[in-house]
Design a protein around this motif. Structure first.
Motif, mmCIF file in Angstrom:
data_model
loop_
_atom_site.group_PDB
_atom_site.id
_atom_site.type_symbol
_atom_site.label_atom_id
_atom_site.label_comp_id
_atom_site.label_asym_id
_atom_site.label_seq_id
_atom_site.Cartn_x
_atom_site.Cartn_y
_atom_site.Cartn_z
ATOM 1 N N ARG A 91 83.899 138.349 34.639
ATOM 2 C CA ARG A 91 84.820 137.487 33.899
ATOM 3 C C ARG A 91 85.822 138.361 33.144
ATOM 4 O O ARG A 91 85.462 139.341 32.491
ATOM 5 N N VAL A 144 86.632 124.006 37.042
ATOM 6 C CA VAL A 144 86.428 123.936 35.601
ATOM 7 C C VAL A 144 86.626 122.503 35.124
ATOM 8 O O VAL A 144 87.248 121.671 35.790
ATOM 9 N N ARG A 145 86.067 122.215 33.953
ATOM 10 C CA ARG A 145 86.095 120.865 33.412
ATOM 11 C C ARG A 145 87.361 120.624 32.609
ATOM 12 O O ARG A 145 87.896 121.516 31.954
ATOM 13 N N MET A 154 86.175 127.931 41.907
ATOM 14 C CA MET A 154 85.861 127.719 40.512
ATOM 15 C C MET A 154 86.405 126.348 40.118
ATOM 16 O O MET A 154 87.613 126.103 40.190
ATOM 17 N N ASN A 192 84.612 129.521 31.391
ATOM 18 C CA ASN A 192 85.811 129.794 30.603
ATOM 19 C C ASN A 192 85.447 129.725 29.127
ATOM 20 O O ASN A 192 84.279 129.807 28.765
ATOM 21 N N THR A 252 91.384 123.578 42.619
ATOM 22 C CA THR A 252 90.451 124.585 42.134
ATOM 23 C C THR A 252 91.086 125.974 42.226
ATOM 24 O O THR A 252 92.096 126.178 42.903
ATOM 25 N N ASP A 290 81.056 124.372 33.672
ATOM 26 C CA ASP A 290 81.884 124.392 34.874
ATOM 27 C C ASP A 290 80.980 124.581 36.094
ATOM 28 O O ASP A 290 79.774 124.792 35.966
ATOM 29 N N HIS A 320 79.016 128.289 31.837
ATOM 30 C CA HIS A 320 80.228 128.325 30.998
ATOM 31 C C HIS A 320 81.120 129.447 31.518
ATOM 32 O O HIS A 320 80.958 130.601 31.124
#
Length: 376
Positions: free
Chosen positions: A371, A319-320, A317, A298, A330, A304, A296
Motif C-alpha cells: 500500500r 473500494v466502498r 480493487m 484505503n 474499479t 473494501d 481496509h
C-alpha cells in the motif's frame, strides 16, 4: 460561413467532451508491485497469518499441480525468507489454519482431491512443520473448514465433497479426527465459511454451492453438538463459486461476500444476526472472479474488497463509497504471470497499511503489492 456539417461536427465534439467529463474515474492507485516470489506449481489458494510468532505476516500457498504447500515467512519489510516446501497428499486446492493439537502453534489442514483424504500438517515449532499425516474422507474433498462445531474446545473439520455432500470430522485431540455426520449440500461446493450467524452461541457453516440446477448459498445452523439443521438457501440460481466472511458495516456481525460464475458478479449479504441476511447487493470486479479478500485498503473506515480475476489476468480493487455501496469502475492491476486464482491481504512491511498478495497459477509466482502511504 460555417457549414451545417461543421456545426454538427462541433456539436458532436462538444457532446463527447461533456460525456467524457461525466464519466466516473476509478479509485486512486493504492498499491504498487514490490516483490515477486516463486512458489510451487499451480497456486490455488493463499492465506496470511503470523506462523512463527515474530510479529510479521507470513503467507501459505496451496499448490495443486505438484501437491505441495509453500510457506513464506515474512521479514516485516515486504521481503520473505527462502521458501519452505511441504509435500502433501495429491491435488490440494484449499487450506485451513488452526491449532488442531492444542500446543499453541498454528497447524495446517489441506484437502487432497486426488487422495480421498485431507493432509494434517502439524507444527513442530513456530513456522516449522512436520511431515503431513493422512486422514481419510469421502470422495474428492473440495474444501476444508476448521472450527469447534461441538463446543468441546477442540477444532473440528467440515469437508465438502464433489458428490453434493459435506462431512463433519470431530477433533479428538493430538491432531486426530473422527468422522461424524454427512449432509446433503444440493450441489457441489468449492468454498465455505463458518461463524455464529444466528448468534445462538453455536458455530454454523455457510457453503457456496454451484451447479446448473441447484446453485445457492446454503446456511447450515449448528446445534452445538457437532450436528446441523437442514440448510436454508439464499441467492439461488446465481452459481456462487467463492465465499468469504467479514464485518462489512461495523455492526459486529459477520457478513458474506460471494463471487458468482454467472455474469462475473460479486454479491454482498449483510447479516441481520438471526441467521438471515439482507437482500444481496450486486457489484462488479473483472472477468472470471475466482478469489476474494476484504480489508481496509484505503484511509477510510469502510471495508473494501479485492478480487482475483482469472480471465482478465488481473486483480480489481473495489473500494466502498460513502453510502456503503461500491465504487465503479474499479482500479485494476495486471498480474504478469496471468491466471490469478488466489489472493490474500496482510501488512507485509509492518507500516500499519494493508497490502495484497496475489498468485499466478500459470507462472507459479506470488506477487506482493504494498500500500502506498501517499497516493493519487
Amino acid at each position: 460561413m460555417r457549414t451545417i456539417s461543421s456545426i454538427l461536427l462541433g456539436l458532436a465534439a462538444a457532446s463527447l467532451a461533456a460525456c467524457s467529463m461525466e464519466l466516473p474515474k476509478p479509485p486512486p492507485k493504492l498499491h504498487y508491485k514490490f516483490n515477486v516470489l516463486n512458489v510451487g506449481l499451480g497456486p490455488a489458494q493463499l492465506l496470511t497469518a503470523d506462523l512463527n510468532k515474530d510479529g510479521n505476516d507470513d503467507i501459505v500457498s496451496v499448490n495443486s499441480k505438484d501437491s505441495t504447500l509453500t510457506v513464506l515467512l515474512g521479514r516485516g519489510d515486504g521481503t520473505f525468507a527462502p521458501a519452505s516446501t511441504l509435500p502433501v497428499l495429491a491435488e490440494p486446492t484449499s487450506v485451513a489454519m488452526g491449532d488442531v493439537n492444542g500446543d499453541g502453534l498454528i497447524d495446517l489442514v489441506a484437502n487432497a482431491r486426488g487422495a480421498e483424504a485431507v493432509s494434517i500438517v502439524l507444527a513442530s515449532g513456530p513456522g516449522v512443520f512436520q511431515r503431513a499425516r493422512k486422514h481419510r474422507t469421502g470422495k474428492v474433498p473440495l474444501a476444508v473448514i476448521l472450527d469447534d462445531f461441538d463446543g468441546d474446545g477442540r477444532l473440528d473439520l467440515a469437508v465438502p465433497l464433489t458428490f453434493d455432500k459435506m462431512e463433519i470430522h470431530l477433533g479428538q485431540g493430538g491432531g486426530l479426527f473422527k468422522r461424524g455426520m454427512t449432509y446433503s449440500t444440493g450441489s457441489r461446493s468449492f468454498s465455505g465459511v463458518s461463524g455464529d450467524f444466528d448468534e445462538d452461541g453455536h458455530r454454523d457453516i455457510v457453503l457456496a454451492t454451484s451447479s446448473s440446477q441447484a446453485s445457492a448459498i446454503r446456511l447450515f445452523r449448528g446445534r452445538g453438538d457437532g450436528t446441523f439443521a437442514k440448510p436454508t438457501r439464499m441467492i439461488e440460481g446465481l452459481r456462487p463459486l467463492v465465499l468469504i466472511k467479514k464485518d462489512m458495516n461495523g455492526d459486529g456481525r459477520e457478513d458474506l461476500i460471494a463471487a458468482s460464475g454467472q455474469g462475473d458478479n460479486l454479491y454482498l449479504l449483510l447479516s441481520r444476526g438471526d441467521g438471515t441476511f439482507d437482500e444481496a447487493t450486486a457489484f462488479s470486479g473483472g472477468g472470471g472472479p475466482m478469489a476474494l479478500v476484504a480489508d481496509h485498503f484505503n484511509d477510510d473506515a469502510r471495508m473494501d474488497v479485492a478480487v482475483a480475476n482469472s480471465r482478465s489476468s488481473s486483480f480489481s480493487m473495489v473500494v466502498r463509497r460513502d453510502d456503503g455501496g461500491f465504487w465503479f469502475p474499479t482500479r485494476d492491476y495486471i498480474v504478469e504471470g496471468g491466471t490469478p486464482l488466489a489472493i490474500t491481504s496482510g501488512d507485509y512491511n509492518s507500516d500499519g497499511l494493508r497490502d495484497i498478495a496475489v498468485a499466478s497459477n500459470a507462472k507459479n509466482t506470488v506477487e506482493i503489492y504494498l500500500r502506498r502511504r501517499f497516493f493519487r
